[in-house]
Each structure stands twice: as structure tokens, then as C-alpha cells.
Motif scaffolding. Structure first.
Motif, PDB file in Angstrom:
ATOM      1  N   ALA A 169      -6.990  -5.933   2.871  1.00 30.13           N
ATOM      2  CA  ALA A 169      -5.961  -6.380   3.823  1.00 30.13           C
ATOM      3  C   ALA A 169      -5.165  -7.544   3.248  1.00 30.13           C
ATOM      4  CB  ALA A 169      -6.616  -6.754   5.144  1.00 30.13           C
ATOM      5  N   ASN A 170      -5.838  -8.380   2.453  1.00 26.29           N
ATOM      6  CA  ASN A 170      -5.147  -9.522   1.862  1.00 26.29           C
ATOM      7  C   ASN A 170      -4.238  -9.154   0.703  1.00 26.29           C
ATOM      8  OD1 ASN A 170      -6.218 -11.384   3.595  1.00 26.29           O
ATOM      9  ND2 ASN A 170      -8.048 -11.723   2.317  1.00 26.29           N
ATOM     10  N   ILE A 171      -4.438  -7.964   0.183  1.00 27.69           N
ATOM     11  CA  ILE A 171      -3.628  -7.548  -0.973  1.00 27.69           C
ATOM     12  C   ILE A 171      -2.326  -6.889  -0.511  1.00 27.69           C
ATOM     13  CG2 ILE A 171      -3.649  -6.152  -3.086  1.00 27.69           C
ATOM     14  CD1 ILE A 171      -6.735  -6.366  -3.023  1.00 27.69           C
ATOM     15  N   ILE A 172      -2.336  -6.363   0.684  1.00 24.62           N
ATOM     16  CA  ILE A 172      -1.123  -5.697   1.185  1.00 24.62           C
ATOM     17  C   ILE A 172      -0.040  -6.741   1.459  1.00 24.62           C
ATOM     18  CG2 ILE A 172      -0.203  -4.344   3.119  1.00 24.62           C
ATOM     19  CD1 ILE A 172      -2.523  -2.591   2.920  1.00 24.62           C
ATOM     20  N   PRO A 173       1.149  -6.537   0.919  1.00 26.69           N
ATOM     21  CA  PRO A 173       2.208  -7.553   1.079  1.00 26.69           C
ATOM     22  C   PRO A 173       2.528  -7.803   2.558  1.00 26.69           C
ATOM     23  CG  PRO A 173       2.913  -5.784  -0.419  1.00 26.69           C
ATOM     24  CD  PRO A 173       1.613  -5.367   0.174  1.00 26.69           C
ATOM     25  N   ALA A 174       2.804  -9.062   2.858  1.00 30.05           N
ATOM     26  CA  ALA A 174       3.224  -9.406   4.212  1.00 30.05           C
ATOM     27  C   ALA A 174       4.651  -8.937   4.430  1.00 30.05           C
ATOM     28  CB  ALA A 174       3.139 -10.918   4.400  1.00 30.05           C
ATOM     29  N   LYS A 175       5.019  -8.853   5.689  1.00 30.06           N
ATOM     30  CA  LYS A 175       6.360  -8.363   6.018  1.00 30.06           C
ATOM     31  C   LYS A 175       7.436  -9.141   5.277  1.00 30.06           C
ATOM     32  CE  LYS A 175       8.616  -6.688  10.158  1.00 30.06           C
ATOM     33  NZ  LYS A 175       8.563  -6.674  11.618  1.00 30.06           N
ATOM     34  N   GLU A 176       7.246 -10.462   5.235  1.00 31.41           N
ATOM     35  CA  GLU A 176       8.300 -11.279   4.626  1.00 31.41           C
ATOM     36  C   GLU A 176       8.397 -11.079   3.114  1.00 31.41           C
ATOM     37  OE1 GLU A 176       5.986 -12.217   6.719  1.00 31.41           O
ATOM     38  OE2 GLU A 176       4.797 -13.927   6.003  1.00 31.41           O
ATOM     39  N   ASP A 177       7.386 -10.459   2.522  1.00 35.74           N
ATOM     40  CA  ASP A 177       7.447 -10.212   1.085  1.00 35.74           C
ATOM     41  C   ASP A 177       8.025  -8.841   0.753  1.00 35.74           C
ATOM     42  OD1 ASP A 177       6.349 -12.695   0.629  1.00 35.74           O
ATOM     43  OD2 ASP A 177       4.296 -11.915   0.789  1.00 35.74           O
ATOM     44  N   LEU A 178       8.373  -8.096   1.764  1.00 33.79           N
ATOM     45  CA  LEU A 178       8.906  -6.755   1.531  1.00 33.79           C
ATOM     46  C   LEU A 178      10.422  -6.821   1.421  1.00 33.79           C
ATOM     47  CD1 LEU A 178       6.613  -4.808   4.006  1.00 33.79           C
ATOM     48  CD2 LEU A 178       6.578  -4.671   1.501  1.00 33.79           C
ATOM     49  N   PRO A 179      11.021  -5.850   0.762  1.00 35.42           N
ATOM     50  CA  PRO A 179      12.473  -5.880   0.568  1.00 35.42           C
ATOM     51  C   PRO A 179      13.226  -5.734   1.888  1.00 35.42           C
ATOM     52  CG  PRO A 179      11.548  -3.797  -0.217  1.00 35.42           C
ATOM     53  CD  PRO A 179      10.392  -4.678   0.125  1.00 35.42           C
ATOM     54  N   THR A 180      14.395  -6.310   1.942  1.00 36.20           N
ATOM     55  CA  THR A 180      15.252  -6.145   3.114  1.00 36.20           C
ATOM     56  C   THR A 180      16.461  -5.277   2.781  1.00 36.20           C
ATOM     57  OG1 THR A 180      16.307  -8.228   2.551  1.00 36.20           O
ATOM     58  CG2 THR A 180      14.582  -8.306   4.220  1.00 36.20           C
ATOM     59  N   ASP A 237      10.383   2.628   6.984  1.00 37.92           N
ATOM     60  CA  ASP A 237      10.841   1.608   6.035  1.00 37.92           C
ATOM     61  C   ASP A 237       9.629   0.974   5.351  1.00 37.92           C
ATOM     62  OD1 ASP A 237       9.754  -0.080   7.916  1.00 37.92           O
ATOM     63  OD2 ASP A 237      11.577  -1.251   8.256  1.00 37.92           O
ATOM     64  N   SER A 238       9.848  -0.114   4.650  1.00 35.48           N
ATOM     65  CA  SER A 238       8.751  -0.714   3.879  1.00 35.48           C
ATOM     66  C   SER A 238       7.647  -1.237   4.790  1.00 35.48           C
ATOM     67  CB  SER A 238       9.282  -1.853   3.003  1.00 35.48           C
ATOM     68  OG  SER A 238      10.241  -1.369   2.096  1.00 35.48           O
ATOM     69  N   GLU A 239       8.024  -1.848   5.882  1.00 39.08           N
ATOM     70  CA  GLU A 239       7.028  -2.380   6.811  1.00 39.08           C
ATOM     71  C   GLU A 239       6.146  -1.249   7.361  1.00 39.08           C
ATOM     72  OE1 GLU A 239       5.846  -5.140   7.639  1.00 39.08           O
ATOM     73  OE2 GLU A 239       5.110  -5.036   9.695  1.00 39.08           O
ATOM     74  N   GLU A 240       6.767  -0.184   7.753  1.00 37.00           N
ATOM     75  CA  GLU A 240       5.966   0.952   8.230  1.00 37.00           C
ATOM     76  C   GLU A 240       5.151   1.575   7.092  1.00 37.00           C
ATOM     77  OE1 GLU A 240       8.286   2.500  12.261  1.00 37.00           O
ATOM     78  OE2 GLU A 240       7.856   3.921  10.649  1.00 37.00           O
ATOM     79  N   THR A 241       5.680   1.513   5.875  1.00 39.21           N
ATOM     80  CA  THR A 241       4.906   2.034   4.745  1.00 39.21           C
ATOM     81  C   THR A 241       3.636   1.201   4.558  1.00 39.21           C
ATOM     82  OG1 THR A 241       6.939   2.800   3.695  1.00 39.21           O
ATOM     83  CG2 THR A 241       4.997   2.627   2.292  1.00 39.21           C
ATOM     84  N   ALA A 242       3.779  -0.116   4.687  1.00 34.63           N
ATOM     85  CA  ALA A 242       2.587  -0.976   4.633  1.00 34.63           C
ATOM     86  C   ALA A 242       1.620  -0.587   5.741  1.00 34.63           C
ATOM     87  CB  ALA A 242       2.996  -2.444   4.754  1.00 34.63           C
ATOM     88  N   GLY A 243       2.150  -0.364   6.935  1.00 34.20           N
ATOM     89  CA  GLY A 243       1.305   0.061   8.050  1.00 34.20           C
ATOM     90  C   GLY A 243       0.612   1.385   7.783  1.00 34.20           C
ATOM     91  N   ALA A 244       1.328   2.304   7.144  1.00 35.97           N
ATOM     92  CA  ALA A 244       0.736   3.615   6.841  1.00 35.97           C
ATOM     93  C   ALA A 244      -0.427   3.458   5.863  1.00 35.97           C
ATOM     94  CB  ALA A 244       1.802   4.546   6.274  1.00 35.97           C
ATOM     95  N   PHE A 245      -0.268   2.577   4.873  1.00 33.63           N
ATOM     96  CA  PHE A 245      -1.374   2.346   3.942  1.00 33.63           C
ATOM     97  C   PHE A 245      -2.563   1.712   4.660  1.00 33.63           C
ATOM     98  CE2 PHE A 245       1.373   3.194   0.332  1.00 33.63           C
ATOM     99  CZ  PHE A 245       0.488   3.753  -0.559  1.00 33.63           C
ATOM    100  N   MET A 246      -2.286   0.760   5.536  1.00 32.20           N
ATOM    101  CA  MET A 246      -3.388   0.122   6.259  1.00 32.20           C
ATOM    102  C   MET A 246      -4.142   1.150   7.103  1.00 32.20           C
ATOM    103  SD  MET A 246      -1.385  -3.394   7.252  1.00 32.20           S
ATOM    104  CE  MET A 246      -2.739  -4.222   8.059  1.00 32.20           C
ATOM    105  N   THR A 247      -3.390   2.017   7.738  1.00 30.34           N
ATOM    106  CA  THR A 247      -4.023   3.072   8.535  1.00 30.34           C
ATOM    107  C   THR A 247      -4.836   4.005   7.647  1.00 30.34           C
ATOM    108  OG1 THR A 247      -2.198   2.946  10.098  1.00 30.34           O
ATOM    109  CG2 THR A 247      -3.543   4.940  10.152  1.00 30.34           C
TER     110      THR A 247
END
Lengths: 739, 739
Positions: free
Chosen positions: B384-395, B551-561
């Protein structure tokens, strides 16, 4: 066994006599210094190759995309094939006895388009070539070759499909030749040429098809391997270090090699001529060493595979080729002239063939009549009269896999159009007709006791579902309507075949897929063999008819629909287990409409949608609902969603009564996905199946008349209490199992 | 190259020292008269074989079904394997360093069950054996082996899958051994044994896996070929006449042969011992000639394959075997005693290994700690700590295939659990991390410049999507949580992989499938590469998460899931093209719930459901609806149907507002099938795609903000005029294209 390297000595003068064109006015095979062939002068050939490669670079550069490397690397192969060896008629791409060509490495399609342009396919103008990767919706140069466009035999792109299609095309030739050719009358004797890259040779479907081609000894099939040893990831050695030639030899193929496929047109011609005239009784694999992106600075590198080179590099390529870097899309008259004779050659081939067919008509009038119908894609008998009438169908419980045999086998017996086969499930799928002959090479009888010959129309595909469907696409693509492939396997294993079934649907190729053992009723074989989610795929697949008939009458209707659908493949989804027959309710013409009222009911409280092998649950639940719950149910039979979608809105409303405020419950032992369009609630599967005898498996998952009636009754009760409005937008799953 | 026939002379005494048990108290390899091996006395071995075969016949006869022939034919192979060669512990089927066994010809499962009974797997009682093909729901003897049951490594049945799984199991050993073994500490050195029949050897997925095993030189993999030359249709010669041994040799395998596999246990043991100790650096293919249904009157015939023999014939078999035909399911103490030593041998193996691990802990404490976590199936770092935070994802607009790399590559870099590979699409799928090492045999570097070794965790699968997924199942099945396979390809080609993806879902094996190029946005490659119907399959597939992040945020969420779903494979469906990023709306925790409110709107006139790569159409159409039509739209993001189905009813109602009388329109460039559950109308695809650049392809099919808004507006207008009631039960397709 070492493959034959093609050198000056191995092309016989006799073999060269088969060349479709006299080479530069010289008797071929006389000049040992040029590998036995004297082609057009070396300068012209070089000009053609350089022109071709620069044109490819320009075409990819204009929109900064495409696959230039492979097309450039295959330039010399193209010259050999399109100018010297292949028999075809650019002015009539549909000439029946033409050689077939398949680009299995479809991403190199610019190669094919450009040669089609150079040899004179009239639609393939330079302007059209420039539409590659453009936004033009009238382009006939899509990113992969598509069958819709003249001169393209099959749509390719998904790797491995093309070579399997080519096997089917070669089989079609063998079958038609064995059926119609007579001494002195080689009506059908075309070859099938297939271009293949490193990628296709890794795909399982290709490996299956290669085994079959070797088994059937299809010596009219020549596969040209663009051996550039590069794929997207880089060197082929990253993922494949096997001995390809030895593997092909072990699979029953003749192997030839060409060491310099980049520039030595003569050596390639020699190899292809040898292959064309090979009497090894084997399909031929011509392993041609090439360099991807030859002539560019990324030659031999994966970078040449799937991206344009950039303007600067394109200019460099042109400079190195001796051309003006400022000029684009340049093809000199010398180059066009080089290919100039091909059109007249094609006309000549065709007129010779028409004369032959005409003489054949005098010598063998009956066969000629039949052959003419086959060429036109017409059945030789009225199939509608062969399909058993309702009264001739069984009334006792019958598995629909048996019903399918009752309908299909008389058709297959009488109509040579049918080529029927199975992925090693002959005892299970019931598709064998009286006196059927296997499609086999006749020499197998003395060597291993296998009977059959090339007139045979029953195909043992082995355990190769994917190749079965992909090769069947080739059979169907040979000439529209000439061959109707019928495949068979368990429904679950049409998941293995799915990429090829899709390609058939995309190409509008008629085929009938007999998919038996179609639900948890399959029983003991367990969840690996019990389809749950697969119907969702095929119901969603464009231009495919997935039909689940409920009994023999509906099975007859499904065949009639499938036979009428000449632009569409069909899957007939059939039971392993015996099904109650409903002659009083079921209607073959109902299948053609996708769904119809099976049992009408005045003042109905609920509509039960019964589907295929699970219809009896709906009919029996109806009885229980009346007896135990005093609820009146009407029953709709729903064999095919896609056919129903084509019906007028009024018909749909009449069948489903969605205006009438009667809740609808679909009963099927599959995942419910997609039924939500037609029903308010579903009695369906929410998990994989279980290994139990069929009846026990049904029961285990709640498929029990009493349980179904109870749950439906509770649902109807809720709707009665709270109104239809209460279930709006909230589909109900009535069979949420604990398993 | 001729394969080695295993005869008395070719088994060295040194090789025999590797036998896990002293043979009959004699030093092995001293007696030339019995192929160098002195097994238990010939009479006992014969009794065991006869007992085994009669037991199989009885078990199939009791419910008149099953597959007796193969199981009987493989009796001697079973004795050789289970008694003499394989290292395992019946009392602890999960002993980490056990040899793995895979029954690729899964229909012969009675063979495995029966040997498991004889050697002492405690759950595998005689009573359980009798539950084969019964209606007992507590049976651990299903019609094909299932991973849920102790001692079964993988579920098999669909042909060709098992051998691919075995390749994955052998890879897992190689990777763990290379990572953790140290001189004197062979923590992981188990072998993988795979039984295979004629059928599996025809399936494409097996052929792909065979190529890969040869390429990787997996010399810890031994495939035993039950060469009985019979399949359902009859002789294998009906569909396969290739030279199997030569093909295996060409694919980089060592080939051994056993001429009499029916009875010559000694020869089989010798071959398997040779295979186990082979130092050829190649996987080993042991071609063992057997007779299907040996001992019955249909021996050697397809009739022995898939049906019980009938009571009379079973009696005959027993009589011929010297047994009382009236007695059933008889296993004498002599037979049990024959296998009696195996349990203690297993205990010994295990205690030796535990001691080794303990010593290793002293010598290499850090590695030992990590190894222990891997054995327990735990990650070695907090992912969980390795997954980039929202603010580190591209805009800025970013393709979700790139977003996936941003999330996955740091995980793969730091967590040795990850084994990530691609079906030859490294440049397209962006799954390469810093300093990644390829999984390769180290000897490829000197011979062909390919770098990597067995510690490598980046896998070049070649163009073999099916084997990629099937072998990955083997990686995941090695030990729960020890290896997390991540595969990648274009989404469309997960249709090739589908049978294996299904097997992963059925077996509850965690894997992450990175499926890029997931809609018509894929562009120029055209309809062969543009998925339309495929999502319908994966959304309907039980126990699979098909997630389309927007988007990238949801992609992070998909990996977490996906990482949290330890019993479930996931497909992450990703765009080729750049996607607008919505940091103001998108939420990673929303993905975990399947759907969530993306943009809320008071007094909304319509709910737009946006999905994955097509989300931006929904958001922009919302603007147009307001500006041009004065209609207020709320937007729901809906990345995963299955996850949403798991939510409480209240949550679903809140997201979809189906009680509120607001019509819902889903916007997705796929076939709409299944969305009818959540929407009243769909803006979707009703045909295959078209070869055009991505943006042009969208436009061609009506995916245009203005057009969408117009059609939605018309639909909303109709509902406003005629009431929600007017659309009840009649899902509306708002994008019925003419194409």
C-alpha cells in the motif's frame, strides 16, 4: 533431416516450366551463374526493390505510423511471388481457380497493398495506398487486410489465424479437385500461398494447423516464412530458441531454405517454383532469411517493426537508394512496366480455364452442372425439403445433440457443400451420416489403416478446437457458398475456438458450430466442462447467431435459420441430456424470430422465459405455480437474442408484454448477464458449476420445479403488493446460491 | 536425433542413488537382468497392477460412467511414480518442497485418486473413491481433479492446460531456487511431474508451453506421455501422424522412451530416475507406450476411453486377473503394505527440509526471513505504501496503460513476489521497471546474447497469450501467495487467453492481467484489434474482476483492489490513447466499490454512467447537455460490475438513484450486453469496429460529445413527456449505427 538449401542445382528445368511467365525470353534453368534463372536484368530488379521500400517508408511516414519494417524486408519475396510465381488475375480478383494468398503476418499489409497496386488491381490506386492509417472512411487499406476488399482472401491480424485459414483454403482445393477433376480436366488445381512471420509460428492455433496440414499432406500449400528473427520485444531468441525447420519436418512438412531473402529474387523464385512443383506429397515450408527494415538505419532491429522512421531517416533511405529525398511516393514507369505483363497473363489464365470448364461441360454434363452451382455458391438440392418435418421428429425425451444429428446428417449426406467435422468428439456429437467418408490423404490406408480420401467431407480435427474453427474460416472463404463448414465440440471448448469464431463473424463467413453439452446438465465432468459465462460472449458478439433450441422442433428451426444466414456464422447450443419434447408448443419458425410465445395464458401473473436446454424447468414451474400458488404463468421460448433484436417493436412487445405490467422471469442455468434487457428477474447461475450427475447438478444449484416456483411466487407476490414501480431499475436475482 | 530408449544399460548407479527409497533392500543398479533395478518381487508388483485395474473397473461400473481405460493403462506408470520416484508427503500434501504432480489428462483422475488412496492421503478413503460420479456433494473425487482438494496441485480437464500449468510450477521452482538457494542449502529443489495423453499434445496451448519450457531449459520438468495412441474418435492416426519425439527434440526437450509401459514398472522407474537426474539442461519428455483399457476386451480401443465396461466385462477382467468376480473394490493388505513405507518417507523428507531451513536461518537470517514470508504467502513489503498517492499521479492527459506502469512498476521493482511478463508487447504495455532482469536461462547470454537468469522476474512470453495465462496459473498455484503473476497483452488477445483466465478464476488463483488497447480507441489496427464483445465474457465470468479505470487515480484503485483480491484474478482494462485525468472527481476507493458517484448534481434530469476509457465522453456530454439543452446530468463512474454487485442495496440505490425516477444512460464503446441491469438506455457499439485512427474511429461510430448529448437529450425528453413508465422493460439503444 537437413532442409534443402535452394541453390543453382536444385531447380530442375522441368520445375521451371511451371513458371507462369517466360523469364526474360530465355529458356529457364540454362544459366548456372544466376541460380539457374535469368530474370529481368539485375538493375531493374534492384530499382523495383528500392522503389518499393522507399514507397513503404513514405506511406508510413505520412501519418507517423504503421509497420514498415516487415514490408520492406519482404520486398524481394513479393517480387518473386507476385511477378513470377503466383497465378492470379488482377482484373478479376475472384477468378475461381486463382492461387490464394494469405498474409498471416497481417500487420505487414502495406506490403500486400503495394504489390496489388504495382501489379494492377484496379481499385488499389496510389491514392488508396496513401489512405493507409488516414482518417478516410473510404480506405481499402486498413491496418490489417480485410476480406471486404477485392483481392484479399481473408482478414488477418490476430496472429496465427492466417496460416490456419490457408490450411482451410488448401483443403478446399483438395476436396473440390478430388470431387470434380477428371483426367485432362484439372478444373481446380490452384495453390495456396501463405506469408508468415516469427510471431505466427509461436501461436498455438498456428501450431495446431501446421500439424493438421502435415497430417493431411496438403502439398498444394506453401508457407513462406519471413524469417527476420525480430518481434516487438526484440530478438526472437528472447522467447523462442527452438529448431523451427526440424519442427516443421517432424510435423510432416517439406522444408526449403533461402539464405538471402533481402535481395536474391532469383533464389526466392527458385525456391517457390520448387515448392509449387514439389512432389514430396507434403506441404512446403520455405524458410527465407530476411532483414526487417532493410535499407534503414534500424535494419534488423525491433525499432523497425511498428513505427514510422521519421522524416530524416526516410530521406536517408532515399538517398542511399539513389532517389531524390525531397520526392515522395515515386514509382517510375520502369517499375510499373516491370509488372506490366501480369494483367494479360491473368486474362490468359482465366480464358484458358473457362475453355476447360466449357469442354468439361460437354464431357461430364451432370458434374459440370453441379460444379457450376457450387461455383455460384448455390446448394445442389433444396435443403428445406431435406429437413425433417415436425411429425417426423421424436416425441420421447431426446437430447438436442441427437436432434441436431437427425437434422444435419441427412443434409450432410446429400449436399456436398457440407464439410462436417469434430474436435475428437464423434461419439458425443452425433454428426456422422450414413456412408460418410473421412477427409484424409488416401495413402494413410496402407500405412496405418486409416480410411478416407480427399473427396471425404467428415473431418477429424483432433483435439484442436481453435484450429478447427480457424481452418473452417478458410474453407468458407474459398468461394462464398461453395463449402459450408460444420464444426462440433462441447460448448465449453468453443472458448478455445473463440478467436476464430470471432474472425468468422467479422468476415461474414457462414459456418455452423455444433456446441453440445451446453450447461450444468453436462454433469459429472464438472465445472471445467460446464459453461456459465460463455453464452454472454457469443450473445454479445456482432454478426453471430447463438441459438439454444429447446427441443427437436426448435433444433430444426435453428438449422433452417443457420442455413439461411449466408453472411453469418451460427452456434447451435445443444444439450447432452434428454430434453422433454414440446410438439404442442414449439415452432421452428419461432426460432427465426429469436423468441416467441410458447404457452399463452390469459390474465397471466408472470411471464416465464424458458431457454434451450432449461425450457422444461419453465414449463414445469408453470404447473407448480398454478397448483401450489394459484398463479398463472405464460411461457416464452427464447432461443436467440440477436434474432429477437431484429424484430419489429410491436412483435417484441407482444412476446414480452412489457407494457402489460406482467413481471418477467428468465430461467437459465448460465450467468444472467444480458437477460436484464428482457426480464425483470432471473433464475440463473452466480458461480461456476459442480461435478455431479446432470440431474443432481441442476438440483444442487436450485434448478428444481418446486424451488423455482416458490421463488417466482415470492417475487410475483412482492410485485403485486408494491407495484411494478417497486422493481424498476433493480433487476432481481432469484437464485443467489450459497455455493 | 533418436531418442534414448531406456534399457538396462542406460541407468547409472549414480542416477539410482537419487531414488528416494532403497529398492527391496538391495543396492540398486547391480542386477543387469532386471534393467538394473531390483524392485519388490514381481508377484507383488503384478498383484498391485491387477488390483489397481480391477478397482478402476469397479469404480466406473458402479454408476456406469467415467474414464476407466486411461487410468488402467497408466497403472504401471503410477506405481513407478508414486512409489519409487516422486518425493512428497501424503500426510502433509502442502509440504513446501514437495515434487509437484499435474494430471494434464485430467479425465483419468481416478488414476490419481486411487494412487492417493493407496499411498495414504488421509482424506482419500475407499469410501471417497466410491463417490466418483456419485450424487454425493461431499465428494473429493470430482470428474476432473480440482485444486480445492488436498493433494491436487491444479484443476485440470480442459486439455492442454495441465502441461502449461506444470511449466509454471517448474518456473516457480527455478525462480525461488535461484533467489534463495545457497551452497549447501537447496531450499527449493523439487521436480514437477506431468502426466499427459495424446490429446493434450494436440492442443495449441500445450504446444506453446512446450516451446517455452524448451526455451527456458526447465530441466526440473518431466512430462510422462501416456502414449496409448487412442482418443475419443479412435486411433490418433485419424488426426495426427507427426513424429512426436522429433518435434519435442526440435523444441529443446530431452526425449526418453519406454517400450512397455503396461507392465514393465522397472523400465519406467529407470526412465523416470534418468529423467529426474538428467543433466542435459533440458526438460524431459518420457514417451511411454501403453495400452488403453489394458486387461479388458476393449484394450487398445477407443471404447475403453470414456465409458464403463459393463458388469459382465468387469467380471471377466477380474477372472482374468485371478480375482473373485463377485467381490468389488477389493484391495488386499499386501497391496496396502506395498505402499506402506511412503508415509514415513514423506515425514523424513519433510523433517530433513525443516532442519535445512532452520540451519539456513542461522547462515542467512535476512534471506531466511524473506523466504519464510514468501512461504507464508505474504508480501515482503507493505504494497500500500508503494502505490503512488493521488498527488503523485499525472494530471495531464495520460493513457491508462501508462498509468498502470506508474503504479505497477514500483511494486514489481520492490516485491519479489511479482513476476511480470508480456506476450511480446513490451514497448506497448509499459510494464518494465528499473533494472528489471529477464527470466531466462543464463546460458543464453553467451550463445545468443540474451541476458537474464532464473532470478529474473520479467517474462518474455513470446506471442503466446494462451500459454502466458495458463503457465501463470501454474506460477500462482505453486504455493498460495508466493508468486503473483502479472501478464500483459492487448485486451483483444485475452480472448486467446480466455480458457486459461477462466481456469484461474475457477481455481481462485490470484493474477493480474494488464489488458491494454481496450476499445475502438485502439485505432488503426482495426476491427481485429478492437474489442467489442469481450468485456461481456469477463463481466459474466464468476470470480473474476474486470476493471476499466477511467484515469490514473482509478488505475491505482484497480491495482489496490486486485492486490487485495487474493482469491481472484483481475483484468485491468486500459487505454492505448491518452485519457483526461479527473483528480477532482476520481477516487481510488470508488473502484473498490465497483461504481460511485463521479459528479453529483442536484435535481438531475439524467444519470450518465461513464466507463473506463470512455469516461470523458460522459463528462463532456454533461457539459453539452447543460449548455445546449438545459439538462442537468449527474455522472457515475462504473469501473467494475462484479464489485458493485457486492455492495449493499442502499449503496446501489444511492449511486444509481433508480428509485428517483431519473433515467440512466450508460456510455461505453462496447456491446451493451449486461449494462441493462444498471441503465435504461445505452450509448454503445452494435457492430465490429473499423480501422481508423482512434479519435476518428470514435467519431465514425458516433462517439462525439454533441451527438451523444443530442441523443441523450431526445431520450430524456421522451421520458419527461411520457413518464418513466413508458420505458419500462424496453431498454433503449441510443447509438444504433448504420455501419
Amino acid at each position: 533431416m537437413a532442409p534443402s538449401a535452394v541453390t543453382s542445382s536444385c531447380v530442375s528445368a522441368a520445375a521451371l516450366d511451371h513458371l507462369p511467365v517466360k523469364l526474360a525470353g530465355k529458356a529457364p534453368g540454362q544459366n548456372g551463374t544466376t541460380n539457374g534463372l535469368q530474370l529481368r536484368d539485375v538493375h531493374t530488379t534492384s530499382l523495383v526493390l528500392r522503389t518499393f521500400r522507399c514507397l513503404i517508408a513514405d506511406l508510413c511516414e505520412q501519418f507517423k505510423g504503421g509497420h514498415p519494417g516487415g514490408a520492406m524486408g519482404m520486398a524481394a519475396i513479393g517480387v518473386a511471388l507476385w511477378k513470377y510465381v503466383m497465378r492470379y488475375s488482377p482484373e478479376n480478383p475472384n477468378f475461381f481457380n486463382r492461387d490464394r494468398f494469405v498474409l498471416s503476418n497481417g500487420h505487414t499489409c502495406l506490403w500486400q497493398y503495394t504489390f496489388m497496386h504495382l501489379v494492377g488491381y484496379k481499385n488499389m490506386t496510389l491514392d488508396q495506398l496513401k489512405s493507409y492509417h488516414s482518417t478516410r472512411t473510404d480506405s481499402i487499406c486498413p491496418g490489417h487486410p480485410e476480406i471486404e476488399h477485392e483481392g484479399i482472401e481473408v482478414t488477418t491480424g490476430p496472429l496465427g489465424q492466417g496460416i490456419a485459414n490457408a490450411v482451410g483454403l488448401a483443403m478446399a482445393t483438395k476436396n473440390l479437385a478430388a470431387t470434380y477433376n477428371k483426367p485432362g480436366f484439372e478444373l481446380v488445381n490452384n495453390k495456396t500461398w501463405c506469408m508468415i512471420g516469427d510471431a505466427c509460428l509461436q501461436e498455438g492455433v498456428a501450431l495446431e494447423a501446421i500439424s493438421l496440414a502435415g497430417h493431411w499432406r496438403l502439398d498444394n500449400l506453401i508457407v513462406m516464412y519471413d524469417n527476420n528473427q525480430v518481434t516487438c520485444d526484440g530478438s526472437v531468441d528472447l522467447a523462442n530458441t527452438e529448431d523451427v525447420n526440424a519442427k516443421m519436418t517432424a510435423s510432416g512438412w517439406e522444408v526449403l531454405e533461402v539464405a538471402d531473402g533481402d535481395n536474391n529474387v532469383e533464389a526466392i523464385v527458385a525456391a517457390l517454383v520448387t515448392a509449387r512443383s514439389s512432389n514430396s506429397g507434403k506441404p512446403v515450408f520455405v524458410n527465407i532469411k530476411t532483414t526487417i527494415g532493410v535499407g534503414s538505419k534500424v535494419a534488423g532491429d525491433a525499432k523497425a517493426h511498428g513505427a514510422a522512421f521519421g522524416a530524416e531517416e526516410v530521406a536517408n533511405i532515399k538517398k542511399a537508394s539513389g532517389f531524390d529525398p525531397e520526392k515522395h511516393f515515386v514509382v517510375s514507369d520502369t517499375v510499373y512496366d516491370f509488372f506490366g505483363e501480369i494483367k494479360s497473363r491473368g486474362r490468359h489464365l482465366e480464358s484458358e480455364w473457362r475453355e476447360l470448364v466449357s469442354d468439361y461441360g460437354n464431357a461430364y454434363p451432370d458434374l459440370a452442372y453441379e460444379f457450376a452451382l457450387r461455383v455460384k455458391g448455390q446448394f445442389t438440392k433444396d435443403w428445406a425439403n431435406i429437413i425433417p418435418a415436425k411429425e417426423d421428429l421424436p416425441t420421447a425425451p431426446t437430447a438436442s445433440r441427437k436432434s441436431a444429428g437427425l437434422v444435419c446428417n441427412p443434409l450432410a449426406e446429400r449436399l456436398k457443400t457440407f464439410m462436417v467435422g469434430t474436435a475428437d468428439l464423434s461419439p458425443s456429437v452425433n454428426m456422422i451420416w450414413r456412408d460418410k467418408v473421412d477427409f484424409q490423404h488416401p495413402d494413410l490406408r496402407p500405412t496405418c489403416g486409416i480410411t478416407g480420401d480427399y473427396t471425404g467431407r467428415y473431418i477429424h480435427w483432433g483435439i484442436r478446437e481453435h484450429a478447427m474453427a480457424a481452418i473452417s474460416n478458410g474453407l468458407a472463404a474459398f468461394n462464398k457458398g461453395t463449402i459450408l463448414p460444420v464444426t462440433s465440440s462441447f460448448f465449453m471448448f468453443y472458448l478455445y475456438a473463440a478467436p476464430a469464431v470471432r474472425m468468422g463473424a467479422l468476415q461474414r463467413l457462414q459456418a455452423i458450430h455444433i456446441a453440445t453439452h451446453d450447461s450444468i446438465g453436462t454433469g459429472e465432468d464438472g465445472p471445467t466442462h460446464q459453461p456459465i459465462e460463455l453464452a454472454a460472449l457469443y450473445r454479445a458478439m456482432p454478426n453471430l447467431l447463438y441459438m439454444r433450441p429447446a427441443d427437436s422442433e426448435e433444433t430444426a428451426g435453428a438449422f433452417m435459420t443457420a442455413l439461411s444466414a449466408t453472411d453469418t456464422p451460427s452456434i447451435l447450443s445443444l444439450s447432452r441430456q434428454n430434453l422433454t419434447q414440446y410438439p404442442q408448443y414449439s415452432r421452428r419458425d419461432g426460432v427465426a424470430r429469436g423468441a416467441y410465445v410458447f404457452i399463452e395464458q390469459e390474465d397471466a401473473d408472470v411471464t416465464l422465459i424458458g431457454v434451450g436446454s432449461e425450457m422444461s424447468f419453465a414449463v414445469r414451474a408453470r404447473d407448480v405455480l398454478l397448483e401450489r400458488f394459484n398463479l398463472k404463468a405464460r411461457v416464452v421460448s427464447f432461443p436467440c437474442q440477436r434474432l429477437f433484436e431484429r424484430q419489429p417493436r410491436e412483435y417484441k412487445a407482444e412476446v414480452l408484454q412489457y407494457r402489460a405490467g406482467i413481471p418477467r422471469v428468465v430461467i437459465e442455468a448460465y450467468a444472467v448477464n444480458g437477460w436484464e434487457r428482457y426480464a425483470d428477474a432471473g433464475y440463473s447461475m452466480s458461480s461456476f458449476g459442480h461435478s455431479l450427475p446432470g440431474a443432481a447438478a441442476y438440483k444442487y444449484f436450485g434448478y428444481d420445479d418446486e424451488v423455482i416456483a416458490e421463488r417466482v411466487s415470492a417475487f410475483v407476490g412482492e410485485v403485486k403488493r408494491e407495484g411494478m414501480e417497486s422493481i424498476r431499475g433493480e433487476f432481481r436475482d432469484l437464485n443467489v446460491s450459497e455455493h
